[in-house]
Design a protein around this motif. Sequence first.
Motif, PDB file in Angstrom:
ATOM      1  N   LYS A  72     -20.906  10.492  16.006  1.00 53.59           N
ATOM      2  CA  LYS A  72     -19.688  10.623  15.244  1.00 53.59           C
ATOM      3  C   LYS A  72     -19.640   9.648  13.906  1.00 53.59           C
ATOM      4  N   ASN A  73     -19.328   9.875  12.794  1.00 55.03           N
ATOM      5  CA  ASN A  73     -18.780   9.326  11.615  1.00 55.03           C
ATOM      6  C   ASN A  73     -17.549   8.992  11.464  1.00 55.03           C
ATOM      7  N   ASN A  74     -17.116   7.850  10.781  1.00 59.42           N
ATOM      8  CA  ASN A  74     -15.948   7.373  10.722  1.00 59.42           C
ATOM      9  C   ASN A  74     -15.026   8.505   9.771  1.00 59.42           C
ATOM     10  N   GLU A  75     -14.263   8.931  10.016  1.00 62.74           N
ATOM     11  CA  GLU A  75     -13.674   9.988   9.039  1.00 62.74           C
ATOM     12  C   GLU A  75     -12.161   9.268   8.441  1.00 62.74           C
ATOM     13  N   GLU A  76     -12.168   9.772   7.123  1.00 65.20           N
ATOM     14  CA  GLU A  76     -10.831   9.283   6.378  1.00 65.20           C
ATOM     15  C   GLU A  76      -9.444   9.841   6.889  1.00 65.20           C
ATOM     16  N   ARG A  77      -8.793   8.643   7.402  1.00 67.02           N
ATOM     17  CA  ARG A  77      -7.423   9.339   8.106  1.00 67.02           C
ATOM     18  C   ARG A  77      -6.210   9.133   7.104  1.00 67.02           C
ATOM     19  N   TYR A  78      -6.248   8.710   5.993  1.00 62.08           N
ATOM     20  CA  TYR A  78      -5.288   8.766   5.060  1.00 62.08           C
ATOM     21  C   TYR A  78      -5.847   8.346   3.803  1.00 62.08           C
ATOM     22  N   LYS A  79      -4.912   8.888   2.734  1.00 60.41           N
ATOM     23  CA  LYS A  79      -5.467   8.690   1.233  1.00 60.41           C
ATOM     24  C   LYS A  79      -4.360   7.692   0.689  1.00 60.41           C
ATOM     25  N   VAL A  80      -4.694   6.403  -0.022  1.00 61.82           N
ATOM     26  CA  VAL A  80      -3.823   5.503  -0.633  1.00 61.82           C
ATOM     27  C   VAL A  80      -3.912   5.980  -2.204  1.00 61.82           C
ATOM     28  N   SER A  81      -2.448   6.105  -2.666  1.00 59.67           N
ATOM     29  CA  SER A  81      -2.345   6.290  -4.144  1.00 59.67           C
ATOM     30  C   SER A  81      -2.223   5.160  -5.038  1.00 59.67           C
ATOM     31  N   GLU A  82      -1.791   3.931  -4.434  1.00 59.73           N
ATOM     32  CA  GLU A  82      -1.449   2.618  -5.051  1.00 59.73           C
ATOM     33  C   GLU A  82      -1.445   1.446  -4.134  1.00 59.73           C
ATOM     34  N   THR A  83      -1.917   0.431  -4.712  1.00 57.58           N
ATOM     35  CA  THR A  83      -1.618  -0.857  -4.088  1.00 57.58           C
ATOM     36  C   THR A  83      -1.258  -1.956  -5.107  1.00 57.58           C
ATOM     37  N   ILE A 104       0.974  -1.289   0.031  1.00 50.73           N
ATOM     38  CA  ILE A 104      -0.049   0.176  -0.024  1.00 50.73           C
ATOM     39  C   ILE A 104       1.072   1.372   0.101  1.00 50.73           C
ATOM     40  N   ARG A 105       0.441   2.217  -0.752  1.00 52.19           N
ATOM     41  CA  ARG A 105       1.209   3.398  -0.843  1.00 52.19           C
ATOM     42  C   ARG A 105       0.452   4.736  -0.501  1.00 52.19           C
ATOM     43  N   PHE A 106       0.805   5.231   0.627  1.00 52.00           N
ATOM     44  CA  PHE A 106       0.175   6.576   0.797  1.00 52.00           C
ATOM     45  C   PHE A 106       0.540   7.786  -0.087  1.00 52.00           C
ATOM     46  N   LEU A 107      -0.303   8.553  -0.296  1.00 52.99           N
ATOM     47  CA  LEU A 107       0.007   9.982  -0.986  1.00 52.99           C
ATOM     48  C   LEU A 107       1.097  10.870  -0.209  1.00 52.99           C
ATOM     49  N   HIS A 108       1.077  10.821   1.238  1.00 51.00           N
ATOM     50  CA  HIS A 108       2.159  11.495   1.681  1.00 51.00           C
ATOM     51  C   HIS A 108       2.529  10.732   3.230  1.00 51.00           C
ATOM     52  N   ASN A 109       3.196  11.122   3.974  1.00 48.90           N
ATOM     53  CA  ASN A 109       3.515  10.799   5.386  1.00 48.90           C
ATOM     54  C   ASN A 109       2.109  11.015   6.151  1.00 48.90           C
TER      55      ASN A 109
END
Length: 316
Positions: A304-315, A64-69
């Motif tokens: 509360k709703n589940n929030e997106e904590r990170y963005k994946v660019s590639e898998t 999994i690759r994140f868009l940034h740190n």
Amino acid sequence: MNLSIVIPLLNEEESLSELHQWIVTVMTANNYSYEIIFIDDGSTDSSWQKITHLSKTNKNVKAIRFLHNYGKSQALHAGFAKAQGEVIITMDADLQDSPEEIPALYDMVMHKEFDLVSGWKKKRYDSVLTKNMPSKLFNWAARKTSGVKLHDFNCGLKAYKNTVVKNIEVSGEMHRYIPVLAKNAGFSNIGEKVVVHQARKYGTTKFGMERFINGFLDLITIWFISRFGKRPMHLFGALGVLMFVIGLLSAVYIGITKLYKLYNNEPAILVTSNPWFYIALTTMIIGTQLFLAGFLGEIILRTKNNEERYKVSETL
């Protein structure tokens, strides 16, 4: 599948091929079915290219690759969601964690029925002043606060039952406290194993002294969450009511004293000239605010709703 090996990393291009080959050697020797899940936490070097090459040569490599740190906790969260093995092993990518420890960790989870086994780097090769001493102090505080009797909360080498990682929520900077999160989720059979700690072979550490400051702040957070996270009104409401009652009783006492002096024709200062009047008023206001904070906390927990904590660019 026997094992999922989850490896978060940031700029570790030099060590990835060697680590991969080391893991494969151990897996083959023990006849394990396995998957290796690399989580690239926004590397700026050629780490992703290395991982892509490894995935082409070994079908068991996933990534999994994140868009940034986004941080180690977010990387572990993504890896846990993807993992399919009966036992999940987490380890760092810098070659300081030895894959030779995996069979013993796997055995402790599968055959000794531990929910979680944490590594203990009893002999370390880090700086005494900048890492060893702060780490000892941090681990002592974590043991006293959480009630989890581990020597090394920071060790990245851990083994989990699949059900554990699927039932805990790793967010913020809480990766240090996964054993505490597991305990709070009902997984109390937590073990520990002394593991070999190796000196860093390539590059430099990605963590500085600030991780210990953040660690202690996170310790306070998890102490609060573990005790009052599902019932904030029990803390804020109780404190608010207590302070309000103290302020109210003080105000009533001031008023009765004033009336008593007037009734007996004794000289009495204005109520607003009495400093205790303002102390009582402030106490009642703070008490009201604390009560409202607990009330709002209860509402937030229920909406509360589940929030997106990170963005994946590639898998892979």
